[in-house]
Design a protein around this motif. Sequence first.
Motif, PDB file in Angstrom:
ATOM      1  N   THR A  97     -12.323 -15.228  42.952  1.00  0.00           N
ATOM      2  CA  THR A  97     -11.011 -15.245  43.318  1.00  0.00           C
ATOM      3  C   THR A  97     -10.667 -14.023  43.627  1.00  0.00           C
ATOM      4  O   THR A  97      -9.605 -13.617  44.272  1.00  0.00           O
ATOM      5  CB  THR A  97     -10.018 -16.045  42.428  1.00  0.00           C
ATOM      6  OG1 THR A  97      -9.903 -15.115  41.152  1.00  0.00           O
ATOM      7  CG2 THR A  97     -10.679 -17.306  42.098  1.00  0.00           C
ATOM      8  N   ALA A  98     -11.091 -12.855  43.156  1.00  0.00           N
ATOM      9  CA  ALA A  98     -10.989 -11.500  43.293  1.00  0.00           C
ATOM     10  C   ALA A  98      -9.512 -11.320  42.776  1.00  0.00           C
ATOM     11  O   ALA A  98      -8.676 -10.214  42.936  1.00  0.00           O
ATOM     12  CB  ALA A  98     -11.108 -10.814  44.543  1.00  0.00           C
ATOM     13  N   LEU A  99      -9.126 -11.814  41.772  1.00  0.00           N
ATOM     14  CA  LEU A  99      -7.752 -11.949  41.040  1.00  0.00           C
ATOM     15  C   LEU A  99      -7.959 -11.047  39.652  1.00  0.00           C
ATOM     16  O   LEU A  99      -9.129 -10.911  39.055  1.00  0.00           O
ATOM     17  CB  LEU A  99      -7.267 -13.225  40.402  1.00  0.00           C
ATOM     18  CG  LEU A  99      -6.711 -14.051  41.507  1.00  0.00           C
ATOM     19  CD1 LEU A  99      -6.608 -15.547  40.975  1.00  0.00           C
ATOM     20  CD2 LEU A  99      -5.553 -13.542  42.192  1.00  0.00           C
ATOM     21  N   LYS A 141      -7.979 -17.738  29.205  1.00  0.00           N
ATOM     22  CA  LYS A 141      -7.489 -17.606  30.555  1.00  0.00           C
ATOM     23  C   LYS A 141      -8.116 -19.135  31.167  1.00  0.00           C
ATOM     24  O   LYS A 141      -8.933 -19.530  30.807  1.00  0.00           O
ATOM     25  CB  LYS A 141      -7.843 -16.342  31.526  1.00  0.00           C
ATOM     26  CG  LYS A 141      -9.360 -16.217  31.639  1.00  0.00           C
ATOM     27  CD  LYS A 141      -9.819 -16.995  33.013  1.00  0.00           C
ATOM     28  CE  LYS A 141     -11.233 -17.286  33.302  1.00  0.00           C
ATOM     29  NZ  LYS A 141     -11.907 -18.293  32.351  1.00  0.00           N
ATOM     30  N   GLU A 142      -6.972 -19.329  32.273  1.00  0.00           N
ATOM     31  CA  GLU A 142      -7.642 -20.543  32.991  1.00  0.00           C
ATOM     32  C   GLU A 142      -7.597 -20.138  34.447  1.00  0.00           C
ATOM     33  O   GLU A 142      -6.686 -19.633  35.012  1.00  0.00           O
ATOM     34  CB  GLU A 142      -6.478 -21.703  33.011  1.00  0.00           C
ATOM     35  CG  GLU A 142      -7.010 -22.999  33.636  1.00  0.00           C
ATOM     36  CD  GLU A 142      -5.601 -24.002  33.881  1.00  0.00           C
ATOM     37  OE1 GLU A 142      -5.991 -25.151  33.845  1.00  0.00           O
ATOM     38  OE2 GLU A 142      -4.558 -23.501  33.934  1.00  0.00           O
ATOM     39  N   LYS A 143      -8.825 -20.312  35.171  1.00  0.00           N
ATOM     40  CA  LYS A 143      -8.932 -19.777  36.478  1.00  0.00           C
ATOM     41  C   LYS A 143      -9.291 -20.870  37.493  1.00  0.00           C
ATOM     42  O   LYS A 143     -10.314 -21.404  37.046  1.00  0.00           O
ATOM     43  CB  LYS A 143     -10.005 -18.614  36.592  1.00  0.00           C
ATOM     44  CG  LYS A 143      -9.910 -18.136  37.804  1.00  0.00           C
ATOM     45  CD  LYS A 143     -10.774 -16.610  37.937  1.00  0.00           C
ATOM     46  CE  LYS A 143     -12.419 -16.943  37.521  1.00  0.00           C
ATOM     47  NZ  LYS A 143     -13.002 -17.619  38.585  1.00  0.00           N
ATOM     48  N   VAL A 144      -8.573 -20.874  38.575  1.00  0.00           N
ATOM     49  CA  VAL A 144      -9.163 -22.041  39.736  1.00  0.00           C
ATOM     50  C   VAL A 144      -9.021 -21.431  41.001  1.00  0.00           C
ATOM     51  O   VAL A 144      -8.112 -20.628  41.454  1.00  0.00           O
ATOM     52  CB  VAL A 144      -8.060 -22.985  39.779  1.00  0.00           C
ATOM     53  CG1 VAL A 144      -8.204 -24.180  40.668  1.00  0.00           C
ATOM     54  CG2 VAL A 144      -7.940 -23.950  38.272  1.00  0.00           C
ATOM     55  N   LYS A 145     -10.114 -21.602  41.743  1.00  0.00           N
ATOM     56  CA  LYS A 145     -10.224 -21.112  43.060  1.00  0.00           C
ATOM     57  C   LYS A 145      -9.862 -22.511  43.940  1.00  0.00           C
ATOM     58  O   LYS A 145     -10.223 -23.690  43.685  1.00  0.00           O
ATOM     59  CB  LYS A 145     -11.537 -20.916  43.520  1.00  0.00           C
ATOM     60  CG  LYS A 145     -11.766 -20.582  44.632  1.00  0.00           C
ATOM     61  CD  LYS A 145     -13.028 -19.898  45.083  1.00  0.00           C
ATOM     62  CE  LYS A 145     -13.331 -19.584  46.595  1.00  0.00           C
ATOM     63  NZ  LYS A 145     -14.696 -18.883  46.999  1.00  0.00           N
ATOM     64  N   PHE A 146      -8.946 -22.357  44.821  1.00  0.00           N
ATOM     65  CA  PHE A 146      -8.576 -23.570  45.657  1.00  0.00           C
ATOM     66  C   PHE A 146      -9.722 -24.038  46.658  1.00  0.00           C
ATOM     67  O   PHE A 146     -10.483 -23.131  47.197  1.00  0.00           O
ATOM     68  CB  PHE A 146      -7.571 -23.052  46.709  1.00  0.00           C
ATOM     69  CG  PHE A 146      -6.300 -22.717  46.085  1.00  0.00           C
ATOM     70  CD1 PHE A 146      -5.568 -23.621  45.201  1.00  0.00           C
ATOM     71  CD2 PHE A 146      -5.464 -21.543  46.218  1.00  0.00           C
ATOM     72  CE1 PHE A 146      -4.516 -23.321  44.354  1.00  0.00           C
ATOM     73  CE2 PHE A 146      -4.405 -21.229  45.862  1.00  0.00           C
ATOM     74  CZ  PHE A 146      -3.853 -22.102  44.666  1.00  0.00           C
ATOM     75  N   THR A 147      -9.984 -25.031  46.597  1.00  0.00           N
ATOM     76  CA  THR A 147     -11.390 -25.618  47.178  1.00  0.00           C
ATOM     77  C   THR A 147     -11.091 -26.698  48.440  1.00  0.00           C
ATOM     78  O   THR A 147      -9.848 -26.719  48.518  1.00  0.00           O
ATOM     79  CB  THR A 147     -12.217 -26.850  46.262  1.00  0.00           C
ATOM     80  OG1 THR A 147     -11.291 -27.842  46.005  1.00  0.00           O
ATOM     81  CG2 THR A 147     -12.440 -26.137  44.781  1.00  0.00           C
ATOM     82  N   ALA A 148     -11.751 -26.946  49.086  1.00  0.00           N
ATOM     83  CA  ALA A 148     -11.686 -27.687  50.494  1.00  0.00           C
ATOM     84  C   ALA A 148     -11.016 -28.872  50.278  1.00  0.00           C
ATOM     85  O   ALA A 148     -10.397 -29.466  51.231  1.00  0.00           O
ATOM     86  CB  ALA A 148     -13.054 -27.986  51.346  1.00  0.00           C
ATOM     87  N   GLU A 149     -11.110 -29.597  48.943  1.00  0.00           N
ATOM     88  CA  GLU A 149     -10.453 -30.833  48.556  1.00  0.00           C
ATOM     89  C   GLU A 149      -8.859 -30.441  48.477  1.00  0.00           C
ATOM     90  O   GLU A 149      -8.058 -31.546  48.743  1.00  0.00           O
ATOM     91  CB  GLU A 149     -10.915 -31.380  47.267  1.00  0.00           C
ATOM     92  CG  GLU A 149     -12.410 -31.961  47.379  1.00  0.00           C
ATOM     93  CD  GLU A 149     -13.292 -31.037  47.500  1.00  0.00           C
ATOM     94  OE1 GLU A 149     -13.148 -29.590  46.798  1.00  0.00           O
ATOM     95  OE2 GLU A 149     -14.565 -31.278  48.039  1.00  0.00           O
ATOM     96  N   ILE A 150      -8.546 -29.410  48.241  1.00  0.00           N
ATOM     97  CA  ILE A 150      -7.206 -29.171  48.062  1.00  0.00           C
ATOM     98  C   ILE A 150      -6.540 -28.824  49.463  1.00  0.00           C
ATOM     99  O   ILE A 150      -5.299 -29.288  49.853  1.00  0.00           O
ATOM    100  CB  ILE A 150      -6.988 -27.891  47.139  1.00  0.00           C
ATOM    101  CG1 ILE A 150      -7.484 -28.029  45.803  1.00  0.00           C
ATOM    102  CG2 ILE A 150      -5.404 -27.399  47.029  1.00  0.00           C
ATOM    103  CD1 ILE A 150      -7.636 -26.890  44.907  1.00  0.00           C
ATOM    104  N   VAL A 151      -7.121 -27.927  50.129  1.00  0.00           N
ATOM    105  CA  VAL A 151      -6.566 -27.537  51.570  1.00  0.00           C
ATOM    106  C   VAL A 151      -7.759 -27.650  52.617  1.00  0.00           C
ATOM    107  O   VAL A 151      -8.386 -26.551  52.835  1.00  0.00           O
ATOM    108  CB  VAL A 151      -5.937 -26.118  51.536  1.00  0.00           C
ATOM    109  CG1 VAL A 151      -4.524 -26.313  50.956  1.00  0.00           C
ATOM    110  CG2 VAL A 151      -6.785 -25.289  50.708  1.00  0.00           C
ATOM    111  N   PRO A 152      -8.054 -28.896  52.889  1.00  0.00           N
ATOM    112  CA  PRO A 152      -9.202 -29.020  53.867  1.00  0.00           C
ATOM    113  C   PRO A 152      -9.306 -28.342  55.072  1.00  0.00           C
ATOM    114  O   PRO A 152     -10.293 -27.722  55.482  1.00  0.00           O
ATOM    115  CB  PRO A 152      -9.660 -30.221  53.938  1.00  0.00           C
ATOM    116  CG  PRO A 152      -8.021 -31.141  53.524  1.00  0.00           C
ATOM    117  CD  PRO A 152      -7.594 -29.989  52.611  1.00  0.00           C
ATOM    118  N   GLU A 153      -8.218 -28.245  55.825  1.00  0.00           N
ATOM    119  CA  GLU A 153      -8.335 -27.906  57.239  1.00  0.00           C
ATOM    120  C   GLU A 153      -8.633 -26.533  57.226  1.00  0.00           C
ATOM    121  O   GLU A 153      -9.211 -26.031  57.928  1.00  0.00           O
ATOM    122  CB  GLU A 153      -6.805 -28.333  57.884  1.00  0.00           C
ATOM    123  CG  GLU A 153      -6.987 -27.672  59.511  1.00  0.00           C
ATOM    124  CD  GLU A 153      -5.393 -28.214  59.882  1.00  0.00           C
ATOM    125  OE1 GLU A 153      -5.281 -28.035  61.000  1.00  0.00           O
ATOM    126  OE2 GLU A 153      -4.512 -28.724  59.280  1.00  0.00           O
TER     127      GLU A 153
END
Length: 450
Positions: A97-99, A141-153
């Motif tokens: 995520t480069a966060l 820490k909790e880290k999540v990268k947004f995946t295609a299932e979240i914002v597919p288009e």
Amino acid sequence: MEELVPFLLVSANVGSIFEDPENLLEIWLKEFLMVIKRLEPKFLALHCQEVGGKDYKDSSKNVQEFIRALMMSEELSSFGKMKVYLDEDFNCREKFTALGSLYFVHNSLKDVQIWDFRDHKYVPVVGKEIYNGNIEHIGTKEKVKFTAEIVPEFLLQCKWSRKGFMRTRWRIGYTAFDLVNIHLFHDESNFVAMEECPSKYSKTRQSALGYALHRFSVDSLEKVPFFIFGDFNFRLDTKGIVQKLTKKTVPVYIKSAKNGEIEKILYKETGEGEKVVLTLERKVFDLNEQEETFSAKEKWLQEYDREPKVFEEQLFEFDISFPPSYPFTEDLCGKTYMKTRCPSWCDRIFLSRSALSLVHMSSHSTGYSPFFYQLIGEDVAMGDHKPVMLFCSLRCCTGTSHREMQSGREMILPRISVTFPASKMSPSSSRFIHVKRPGSPTRIFRETTV
């Protein structure tokens, strides 16, 4: 007992400062540390996005210099406790995520703990700890990268996207809160951004932020107030802005000789001279008198700041009195906007509605105003994004007044306020007391003067 803790939150997309480290990095650090010296916070949270810049494979040494300069600075010498999380493993594409989330706790601030998401318990914050590279195994820490299932288009078109969020949970005394570092999706084309309102990019950001907020509301953790700040990439209503700025012009469309697609739009005034008011291309937004149009004094711009309104019931933001934070030129002047995008308030700091009860809303003995919400380094070069800061006093329950009572007796947990602001600047609160007897449900009473 209630203690007021000077609390400083800073959101900074730092990508560009690593691409020109000799100048921008030095100026950035100087301005940031001047704020620390002036405000003297006791708890500092710095949320960075795009750590390492676009060429992150080659910039690790610059990131190390950035961290070293902070740790060695005189301004932070009294912060003996530090937690730094740098997500730098670019080889792990499905997680990267480069966060960067950096937290500094002053020596005078006692009884500070951080939540371990794996062991499901609070642990004391001690010493200075830096987690970098691959940080997937770090439990605090909790880290999540947004995946295609979240914002597919959008992700189908941007498979190298690094957007996501990182959450940490803190407890000062008996007051718990979450700090969330977030980076949402950008606009790829000015032409697409102005097709409709909300644009497809806005809908993508709404989907991602909505996913994060929903996740916080339904997970198994205790629900606590939270502060969410980072690069939301929120944009002004581009369609509405263009219509307003060009209502006395005639558009001239210039098409590509190769495929016939529009590659440029010139908005020209009618009459003698046909002055070009606005030039639009996929990555060009060239407006006459751009600095004057997008100055902090132009309050009409906030009418077009529509993206956050979708989340008004969940999130609160103090009044904005500063100019849009993006996209600034990277020259030493630092006051002018690049002519690439419509300037917007991309970098923001929001509070959950419950977090309002933690913010001290009146002047106190420090002599400072209750809060500052403003840009850092408005008049100097800080990169294409100006950092945004929120300084306030956090109301924390400490001492023995809320200690758990043993031997089957009732324990009174910290008060929680539910705030219903009549306006952003004048909230009114109802306070509640939680009373719990071991083995029994929690009871909630409205606090009264009785």
